[in-house]
Design a protein around this motif. Structure first.
Motif, PDB file in Angstrom:
ATOM      1  N   LEU A  12     -11.013  -1.764  -6.223  1.00  9.80           N
ATOM      2  CA  LEU A  12     -10.353  -2.912  -5.618  1.00  9.80           C
ATOM      3  C   LEU A  12     -10.440  -2.826  -4.100  1.00  9.80           C
ATOM      4  N   GLN A  13     -10.636  -3.980  -3.452  1.00 14.72           N
ATOM      5  CA  GLN A  13     -10.638  -4.050  -2.002  1.00 14.72           C
ATOM      6  C   GLN A  13      -9.479  -4.909  -1.520  1.00 14.72           C
ATOM      7  N   VAL A  14      -8.779  -4.422  -0.494  1.00  9.42           N
ATOM      8  CA  VAL A  14      -7.658  -5.172   0.079  1.00  9.42           C
ATOM      9  C   VAL A  14      -7.829  -5.224   1.588  1.00  9.42           C
ATOM     10  N   HIS A  15      -7.161  -6.208   2.193  1.00 11.22           N
ATOM     11  CA  HIS A  15      -7.264  -6.394   3.644  1.00 11.22           C
ATOM     12  C   HIS A  15      -5.879  -6.436   4.249  1.00 11.22           C
ATOM     13  N   ALA A  60      -0.844  -6.001   2.018  1.00 16.63           N
ATOM     14  CA  ALA A  60      -2.266  -6.299   2.184  1.00 16.63           C
ATOM     15  C   ALA A  60      -2.672  -7.368   1.172  1.00 16.63           C
ATOM     16  N   TRP A  61      -3.677  -8.162   1.534  1.00 14.00           N
ATOM     17  CA  TRP A  61      -4.199  -9.194   0.644  1.00 14.00           C
ATOM     18  C   TRP A  61      -5.317  -8.614  -0.216  1.00 14.00           C
ATOM     19  N   LEU A  69       0.822  -1.204   0.000  1.00 11.70           N
ATOM     20  CA  LEU A  69       0.000   0.000   0.000  1.00 11.70           C
ATOM     21  C   LEU A  69       0.858   1.258   0.000  1.00 11.70           C
ATOM     22  N   GLY A  70       0.609   2.138  -0.960  1.00  8.33           N
ATOM     23  CA  GLY A  70       1.148   3.479  -0.906  1.00  8.33           C
ATOM     24  C   GLY A  70       2.537   3.677  -1.451  1.00  8.33           C
ATOM     25  N   SER A  71       3.489   2.847  -1.055  1.00  8.74           N
ATOM     26  CA  SER A  71       4.870   3.030  -1.494  1.00  8.74           C
ATOM     27  C   SER A  71       5.618   1.725  -1.327  1.00  8.74           C
ATOM     28  N   ASP A 123      -9.338  -3.083   8.956  1.00 10.84           N
ATOM     29  CA  ASP A 123     -10.526  -3.235   8.125  1.00 10.84           C
ATOM     30  C   ASP A 123     -10.134  -3.375   6.655  1.00 10.84           C
ATOM     31  N   ILE A 124     -11.097  -3.809   5.848  1.00 10.45           N
ATOM     32  CA  ILE A 124     -10.907  -3.846   4.400  1.00 10.45           C
ATOM     33  C   ILE A 124     -10.821  -2.423   3.866  1.00 10.45           C
TER      34      ILE A 124
END
Length: 242
Positions: free
Chosen positions: A211-214, A200-201, A192-194, A219-220
């Motif tokens: 897109l959703q990641v966990h 994250a999955w 995430l981010g950089s 939280d998602i």
């Protein structure tokens, strides 16, 4: 001109070759002879299921291309896949096509221009569908015939029409099972981010097509492509800013 076309009339422009093709983020997509190159004009009512979730269109188009090949009897194991948000891939290894969508809202109707290009019979600049068919024949002692550009453009447009009708009737859940069947992200992790960001999955896509990641213990999170900083090959994504 496209705004004056009656809604019951479809419009598609097909090119044999392009040298000024547009990609996401201002990228240029060069397409030699042997690629399937088209721009389709469709209209979508704002109040409809898809009109409320316009980002889904690019997913439906890439899915239509993959399904146009893998729904042919005998070709179901050709390893053609979709990569969120708008790419067509050989497995998770190499891009062989992409989709670019422009939408304009006129009154209560979206006018959508869908640019789609994918390699059918051109081994350069990456790989093409007929290469995949040849490799499948060698590995499995089969004799599948190569496919033509005309055939796959026609099949993909027909599949897209069916996917749009299904989406309008049933919403995202009507098409997501098929989308997940072919997407490259199952069980994959992203950052995430950089480059130093947390891992994250990938979970799936939400009802708007994002897109959703966990992230473990949290939280998602919903994420989105952010120009050229989005790079699934480097497993890097940008959290969506609300």
């Amino acid at each position: 001109m496209m705004y004056k076309i009656p809604q019951e009339i479809g419009l598609i422009a097909i090119a044999v070759q392009q040298t000024q093709g547009k990609g996401r983020g201002g990228n240029i997509w060069l397409s030699p002879v042997g690629a399937a190159l088209s721009t389709i004009h469709i209209t979508i009512p704002l109040s409809s299921q898809l009109g409320q979730r316009i980002p889904f269109i690019q997913h439906l188009v890439s899915l239509a291309v993959v399904e146009s090949v893998r729904s042919i009897p005998g070709y179901q194991d050709i390893d053609l896949r979709v990569k969120w948000p708008n790419d067509i891939y050989y497995s998770d290894l190499m891009k062989l096509g992409g989709v670019l969508v422009h939408s304009t809202l006129m009154g209560n109707t979206f006018h959508i221009l869908i640019g789609c290009g994918f390699n059918v019979n051109n081994s350069n600049p990456t790989i093409c569908i007929n290469d995949l068919i040849m490799e499948h024949n060698k590995a499995n002692n089969t004799n599948l015939k190569p496919l033509s550009v005309d055939c796959l453009i026609a099949r993909s447009v027909t599949v897209l029409e069916n996917l749009i009708n299904t989406f309008q009737e049933k919403g995202p859940n009507g098409v997501l099972p098929l989308y997940y069947k072919y997407w490259v992200h199952s069980g994959k992790q992203v950052q995430l981010g950089s480059d130093e960001g947390p891992m994250a999955w990938i979970v799936g896509v939400d009802d708007s097509g994002f897109l959703q990641v966990h992230e473990e213990g949290k939280d998602i999170v919903t994420v989105h492509p952010d120009g050229n900083s989005f790079d699934m090959l480097k497993n890097l994504i940008i959290p969506k800013q609300h």
